[in-house]
Design an enzyme around this catalytic site. Structure first.
Site, short mmCIF file in Angstrom:
data_model
loop_
_atom_site.label_atom_id
_atom_site.label_comp_id
_atom_site.label_asym_id
_atom_site.label_seq_id
_atom_site.Cartn_x
_atom_site.Cartn_y
_atom_site.Cartn_z
N GLY A 11 0.82 -1.21 0.00
CA GLY A 11 0.00 0.00 0.00
C GLY A 11 0.85 1.26 0.00
O GLY A 11 0.64 2.17 -0.80
N TYR A 12 1.84 1.31 0.90
CA TYR A 12 2.73 2.46 0.96
C TYR A 12 3.52 2.61 -0.34
O TYR A 12 3.61 3.70 -0.90
CB TYR A 12 3.69 2.28 2.15
CG TYR A 12 4.75 3.34 2.26
CD1 TYR A 12 4.44 4.62 2.69
CD2 TYR A 12 6.08 3.06 1.95
CE1 TYR A 12 5.42 5.60 2.82
CE2 TYR A 12 7.07 4.04 2.07
CZ TYR A 12 6.73 5.29 2.50
OH TYR A 12 7.69 6.25 2.61
N GLY A 13 4.09 1.49 -0.82
CA GLY A 13 4.86 1.54 -2.05
C GLY A 13 4.02 1.97 -3.24
O GLY A 13 4.50 2.69 -4.12
#
Length: 288
Positions: A155-157
């Site tokens: 998700g962050y990436g």
């Protein structure tokens, strides 16, 4: 780099300035003669930034997911800058939530995109008329996870990978007005995001079904151990602040700024080694 001339207007808005990279950028730029409008979530964070700092730091309460608040802050900045205008914006606000994609709640993905991508776009759109008028600069805080993402950080990436595309597109779109767009790509940095993401990950795991622990117990344990070690290997946020300063002040700023050995090496490896070999190296490093 020498301090900027006090006779030349230098006004910049920084989001996510309460701690870490944003706070380091705020203090460094203020010490170099910039008037920094520091976006913070709480009044006490603004006071902490100003305490013992050199130069002009103007805290503004700014939640990048609140569209009305963005509008209000931009109006306040415009009023204070007046004819001097706004010479830069540093889109730094961001969050990181970890967990296996298979079981991670969709709300966790939505929250990260709301802050890391949509909030960044909303702020950029709101300040662009001022940036265009002063032929200013736009700086985006990405991550090495944007071009080489680790497991359990999908998700962050994904949000940081989105910034890679946004930076490339926006840089060309704004070229007719001489507006430079720079993407900062830090690796592991000594900031509170590590403890915050670790605590958030623990809460997410607690709310996941039993199958999650059954299937991912070993790799999640390895991830937790790695995250515990990262702060000791991470570099100080002032290194990122120096890259941001160059992006704002240099006559010919770079389009991308990998910061930290892990980011520099990663940006090279992702171009020269096959995906499966890279996957093996990451698994080896993480102990999974």
């Amino acid at each position: 780099m020498p301090p900027t001339s006090p006779t030349v207007p230098r006004n910049v808005l920084i989001t996510g300035a309460s701690t870490g990279i944003g706070a380091a950028c705020t203090r460094m730029l203020a010490a170099r003669g910039w008037r920094v409008f520091a976006g913070v979530r709480r009044e006490q964070d603004g006071g902490a930034l100003q305490e013992g700092a050199e130069g002009q730091i103007v805290p503004v309460i700014l939640d990048v997911t609140n569209r009305e608040q963005i509008k209000s802050v931009v109006q306040e900045v415009a009023a204070q800058c007046g004819a001097e205008g706004l010479q830069g914006v540093v889109n730094n606000a961001g969050i990181a939530l970890a967990g296996p994609l298979e079981f991670m709640p969709l709300e966790a993905f939505e929250k990260q995109f709301e802050v890391n991508v949509l909030g960044l776009i909303a702020v950029t759109q709101a300040v662009l008329p001022m940036i265009r008028a002063s032929r200013g600069r736009i700086v985006l805080t990405g991550s090495n996870s944007g071009f080489m993402c680790e497991p359990f950080l999908a998700g962050y990436g994904a949000t940081k990978h989105a910034l890679e595309a946004i930076a490339d597109s926006l840089r060309i779109e704004l070229r007719p007005w001489g507006i430079e767009v720079a993407l900062i790509e830090p690796g592991a940095i000594k900031t509170p995001i590590w403890s915050k993401s670790r605590e958030a990950a623990e809460r997410l795991f607690d709310g996941m079904p039993p199958e999650c622990e059954k299937l991912y117990a070993a790799p999640i344990g390895a991830l937790r151990k790695m995250v515990e070690k990262v702060p000791s290997m991470a570099i100080p946020p002032e290194r990122v602040a120096r890259a941001v300063t160059h992006a704002l002040e240099a006559r010919r700023p770079r389009t991308r700024y990998p910061v930290g050995l892990d980011s520099v090496l990663g940006s090279v490896l992702v171009r020269i080694i096959p995906d499966r070999l890279r996957d093996w190296l990451i698994r080896k490093f993480m102990g999974i």
